[in-house]
Write a protein that holds these residues in place. Structure first.
Motif, PDB file in Angstrom:
ATOM      1  N   TYR A 221       0.865  -1.175   0.000  1.00 38.14           N
ATOM      2  CA  TYR A 221       0.000   0.000   0.000  1.00 38.14           C
ATOM      3  C   TYR A 221       0.904   1.228   0.000  1.00 38.14           C
ATOM      4  O   TYR A 221       1.797   1.341   0.851  1.00 38.14           O
ATOM      5  N   VAL A 222       0.676   2.133  -0.929  1.00 38.82           N
ATOM      6  CA  VAL A 222       1.381   3.410  -0.919  1.00 38.82           C
ATOM      7  C   VAL A 222       0.393   4.465  -0.444  1.00 38.82           C
ATOM      8  O   VAL A 222      -0.635   4.708  -1.081  1.00 38.82           O
ATOM      9  N   LEU A 223       0.685   5.064   0.714  1.00 37.51           N
ATOM     10  CA  LEU A 223      -0.165   6.098   1.295  1.00 37.51           C
ATOM     11  C   LEU A 223       0.564   7.431   1.204  1.00 37.51           C
ATOM     12  O   LEU A 223       1.636   7.591   1.791  1.00 37.51           O
ATOM     13  N   GLY A 224      -0.023   8.362   0.483  1.00 38.87           N
ATOM     14  CA  GLY A 224       0.568   9.684   0.337  1.00 38.87           C
ATOM     15  C   GLY A 224      -0.208  10.698   1.151  1.00 38.87           C
ATOM     16  O   GLY A 224      -1.287  11.137   0.745  1.00 38.87           O
ATOM     17  N   HIS A 225       0.311  11.055   2.336  1.00 38.67           N
ATOM     18  CA  HIS A 225      -0.400  11.955   3.239  1.00 38.67           C
ATOM     19  C   HIS A 225      -0.097  13.426   2.926  1.00 38.67           C
ATOM     20  O   HIS A 225       1.005  13.768   2.481  1.00 38.67           O
TER      21      HIS A 225
END
Length: 289
Positions: A221-225
């Motif tokens: 999972y790539v989470l870009g906050h």
């Protein structure tokens, strides 16, 4: 922006769930509030623990710093490999966190993925709305607070989520503004993850392929906050205190930082290092042990 209204703090008829939904329906996220020029944050973002904090600075022992592990030459020399494995085991046992340097992913790629995520969050809201969803069966979605309707107070944060493995989305499903770098970065992170799981297996006294063989390296999972500038930062949080269960997390901080780790009942700042990746083993290493 839309019909969202900030409810007064002294409103006796205040309904938190109604405010959550009104905010959610804008599909503009926290960034939308900032773009609209809010000077007071909505009550739904106010955290009681922030209000109760006094002005006494927290004590931090400067000798407390999460381990920094240099991965250069990890597969070129057996003595060097054993040294890295030993340091990994010690860092996981004592901290559960460490920073990786010389891990093989060029600094230019790390800068490009940060720039790509930044570009996504700062593009026109009408473009972002195409991705706004709470349907977590989707491989690509954007929203604010994945647990928005379950928490007592929302965090001041928007997130782009991309499920890149084991079954990646079609490239056309990814946001155009960061599509190419998401694909490139994900391939590199998967390769690095395989290396890390191999070394962690050895740190546990197991065969090198053990963690990969039981499926630990399959998903990504790539989470870009995005944590937009807040007009009342003393009243809210970008991320609340939490523990990560069952996941190995590789964190890429920009140079602003903000990450803290709880160690021996003290919150320790994780100072950003150019080109470094922060690794949080969560509960995974404990479970594997």
């Amino acid at each position: 922006m839309a019909a969202y209204q900030i409810q007064a703090e002294n409103d006796s008829d205040y309904d938190r769930q109604t405010e959550f939904k009104a905010f959610d329906d804008t599909k503009a996220g926290v960034k939308g509030l900032v773009d609209a020029g809010v000077t007071k944050i909505p009550r739904m973002f106010i955290h009681e623990q922030c209000i109760k904090l006094d002005d006494t600075p927290a004590f931090h022992d400067p000798s407390f710093r999460i381990p920094i592990i240099d991965f250069e030459g990890w597969n070129e020399d057996e003595t060097r490999r054993r040294d890295i494995v030993q340091k990994l085991g010690s860092a996981c046992k004592k901290w559960g966190f460490f920073q990786m340097v010389n891990h093989g992913i060029p600094g230019s790629i790390l800068e490009e993925i940060i720039d790509g995520i930044h570009s996504f969050h700062h593009q026109d809201v009408e473009v972002k709305k195409e991705f706004y969803s709470r349907d977590y069966s989707r491989k690509v979605l954007y929203n604010s607070n994945f647990d928005l309707y379950q928490v007592p107070a929302a965090s001041w944060r928007d997130t782009l989520t991309c499920v890149m493995a084991p079954s990646p989305p079609d490239p056309e499903e990814l946001p155009l503004v960061c599509r190419d770098i998401l694909i490139d970065y994900s391939k590199r992170i998967m390769a690095l993850g395989n290396t890390l799981f191999e070394l962690l297996s050895e740190a546990l006294g197991l065969e090198p392929d053990h963690l990969k063989d039981i499926g630990c390296a399959e998903g990504l999972y790539v989470l870009g906050h995005c944590y937009p500038a807040c007009p009342e930062p003393e009243l809210t949080m970008g991320t609340t205190k939490h523990a990560d269960s069952g996941f190995l997390t590789l964190l890429l901080q920009d140079q602003i930082g903000g990450l803290q780790v709880l160690y021996e009942n003290q919150w320790i700042d994780v100072t950003p290092m150019p080109g470094a990746l922060v690794v949080n083993v969560g509960d995974l290493f404990q479970a594997s042990a």
